[in-house]
Write an enzyme that holds these catalytic residues in place. Sequence first.
Site, PDB file in Angstrom:
ATOM      1  N   HIS A 180       0.841  -1.196   0.000  1.00 15.28           N
ATOM      2  CA  HIS A 180       0.000   0.000   0.000  1.00 15.28           C
ATOM      3  C   HIS A 180       0.874   1.244   0.000  1.00 15.28           C
ATOM      4  O   HIS A 180       1.830   1.335   0.760  1.00 15.28           O
ATOM      5  CB  HIS A 180      -0.898   0.035   1.238  1.00 15.28           C
ATOM      6  CG  HIS A 180      -1.766  -1.176   1.378  1.00 15.28           C
ATOM      7  ND1 HIS A 180      -1.256  -2.393   1.781  1.00 15.28           N
ATOM      8  CD2 HIS A 180      -3.087  -1.364   1.154  1.00 15.28           C
ATOM      9  CE1 HIS A 180      -2.239  -3.279   1.798  1.00 15.28           C
ATOM     10  NE2 HIS A 180      -3.358  -2.676   1.420  1.00 15.28           N
ATOM     11  N   LYS A 233      -1.623  -8.245  -3.986  1.00 13.31           N
ATOM     12  CA  LYS A 233      -2.503  -7.083  -3.808  1.00 13.31           C
ATOM     13  C   LYS A 233      -1.694  -5.792  -3.751  1.00 13.31           C
ATOM     14  O   LYS A 233      -0.703  -5.704  -3.029  1.00 13.31           O
ATOM     15  CB  LYS A 233      -3.316  -7.226  -2.520  1.00 13.31           C
ATOM     16  CG  LYS A 233      -4.211  -6.021  -2.236  1.00 13.31           C
ATOM     17  CD  LYS A 233      -4.796  -6.077  -0.831  1.00 13.31           C
ATOM     18  CE  LYS A 233      -5.567  -4.793  -0.539  1.00 13.31           C
ATOM     19  NZ  LYS A 233      -5.916  -4.671   0.892  1.00 13.31           N
TER      20      LYS A 233
END
Length: 260
Positions: free
Chosen positions: A148, A175
């Site tokens: 992230h 991800k």
Amino acid sequence: MAMTRSLEVKGQLVAGGKEPLICAPLVGRDEAAVLRELEVIVAKRPDLLEWRVDFYSGISDVERVVELAKEIRRSSAGIPVIFTRRSTREGGEPIGLSEDEVLSMYRAVARSGAVDFLDYELSSQPEHFEQAVALARETDTKLIASFHDFGKTPPVDEIVAKLVAMEEAGADIAKVAVMPQGLEDVLTLLQATLEAQKKIRLPVISMSMGAYGSLSRLFGWVFGSSVSFAVGQQASAPGQVPIEDLRTVLEVLQRSLKGE
């Protein structure tokens, strides 16, 4: 033609392989708040639940964490559960635990059988990430490697390199979530998602965050993102769209892509 790669739990396709999967976060601060939130969300029938344990005030007590994980499992109507501790360096809540303590918590929860997926950050020390990989194999859970960036959107090649590194490190799912400064950055994320399909075999979950990024949550699956995170009751990241709105938009897009 499938545009995303399916997620599996113990050899079974999640939600029968539908695309994209809709995931709703649990971000309550205590047991009562988590279970109230869960009741509301389960009624909306998402395909996945993510328990963001870094929001939970009892995180330092492993027994409490395990018991709440079991209660979530019992009350989730069979919806698969992702267990996630998000670090402060990647946008999570401060928890006051060492990484060794975090991994001990992950072991206890995974070995309890209460969760189906473990989210663990690629930015962790290699020896810690290796332990997460081994734990997923031991407990027959799936490991989501995550990255992230709440400050910017890296270039396409850097995002793709992160996804490739996740596969090489032993993850089952890759991800990435990044913050756009403009619409061009949303296109960068979508292009990276598309490019990653040519580079790795893993399912990819990708999203742009914030107001601009909400676009990626609506049609990122067309470019290969297997999961879209939506608001069940409270958001866990900026730009998440309510489940009902996301489902409506997905139905319209899917009909259009089929020429209906």
